[in-house]
Write an enzyme that holds these catalytic residues in place. Structure first.
Site, short mmCIF file in Angstrom:
data_model
loop_
_atom_site.label_atom_id
_atom_site.label_comp_id
_atom_site.label_asym_id
_atom_site.label_seq_id
_atom_site.Cartn_x
_atom_site.Cartn_y
_atom_site.Cartn_z
N HIS A 64 2.02 -2.72 -5.53
CA HIS A 64 2.43 -4.07 -5.41
C HIS A 64 1.24 -4.11 -6.80
CE1 HIS A 64 -0.70 -3.88 -1.69
NE2 HIS A 64 -1.20 -4.83 -2.34
N GLN A 110 -6.33 -1.75 0.23
CA GLN A 110 -4.70 -1.97 0.47
C GLN A 110 -4.84 -2.39 1.76
OE1 GLN A 110 -2.20 1.31 -0.77
NE2 GLN A 110 -0.63 0.24 -0.36
N ILE A 154 -0.52 -15.36 -0.75
CA ILE A 154 -0.57 -16.42 0.16
C ILE A 154 -2.00 -16.76 0.53
CG2 ILE A 154 -1.38 -14.97 2.21
CD1 ILE A 154 0.99 -16.28 4.38
P1 AMP Z 1 -3.84 -5.60 -1.14
O1 AMP Z 1 -4.69 -5.56 -0.50
O2 AMP Z 1 -3.93 -4.85 -2.31
O3 AMP Z 1 -2.58 -4.65 -0.48
O4 AMP Z 1 -3.42 -6.94 -1.19
C1 AMP Z 1 -2.60 -7.38 0.04
C2 AMP Z 1 -2.28 -9.15 -1.07
O5 AMP Z 1 -0.38 -9.68 -0.31
C3 AMP Z 1 -4.11 -9.47 0.00
O6 AMP Z 1 -3.75 -10.56 -1.06
C4 AMP Z 1 -2.86 -11.08 0.44
O7 AMP Z 1 -3.35 -11.83 0.50
C5 AMP Z 1 -1.02 -11.06 0.31
N1 AMP Z 1 -0.43 -11.47 1.11
C6 AMP Z 1 -0.10 -10.60 2.62
N2 AMP Z 1 1.13 -11.09 2.77
C7 AMP Z 1 1.57 -11.56 2.18
C8 AMP Z 1 3.30 -12.86 2.16
N3 AMP Z 1 3.64 -12.81 3.08
N4 AMP Z 1 3.22 -13.72 1.16
C9 AMP Z 1 2.49 -13.36 0.08
N5 AMP Z 1 1.18 -12.75 -0.12
C10 AMP Z 1 0.40 -12.10 0.65
#
Ligand code: AMP
Ligand code: ZN
Length: 114
Positions: free
Chosen positions: A100, A94, A32
């Site tokens: 992920h 994280q 996102i």
């Molecule tokens: P991390 O910081 O490694 O946990 O990565 C989490 C990622 O999820 C971040 O890059 C966010 O931008 C992404 N994210 C959070 N919520 C959503 C969502 N609803 N749809 C798509 N990506 C998301």
């Protein structure tokens, strides 16, 4: 399924996402808040809080990397290259506690990461 997990909700179609790949084990969708021209999150359909919570005999991490390289090929990133990232815990950056893999591409990546 973890009840308050954003990514479990995306898997269950309770929250919308732009899905770029799906199979029995894996879902991949656009981040996102993209950090690169291509920024795809590749997640297991079974919830694990983080990479540290995957049992030793579970092959899901190699499945994620396999699917990520397949998706990179589909997106045309294979020749120029791309980066796969897993963040774990606070120092790792994280923010979502559902395992992920970040697939980042479409620009030159600096090293070390910030
Ligand atoms: P991390 O910081 O490694 O946990 O990565 C989490 C990622 O999820 C971040 O890059 C966010 O931008 C992404 N994210 C959070 N919520 C959503 C969502 N609803 N749809 C798509 N990506 C998301
Ligand atoms: Zn989850």
């Amino acid at each position: 399924m973890a009840q308050h997990c954003t990514f479990c909700k995306i898997i269950n179609k309770e929250i919308p996402a732009t899905v770029v790949y799906e199979d029995d084990l894996v879902l991949a969708f656009n981040d996102i808040k993209p950090a690169a021209p291509f920024h795809v999150l590749v997640i297991p359909k079974v919830h694990h809080d983080s990479i540290a919570d995957v049992p030793a005999d579970d092959s899901i991490v190699s499945v994620l990397t396999n699917r990520a390289s397949h998706i990179a090929g589909q997106l045309g990133l294979a020749n120029d290259g791309y980066r796969l990232v897993v963040n774990h815990g606070d120092n790792g950056g994280q923010t979502v506690y559902h395992l992920h893999l970040h697939l980042l591409g479409g620009r030159f990546m600096t090293w070390p990461p910030g």
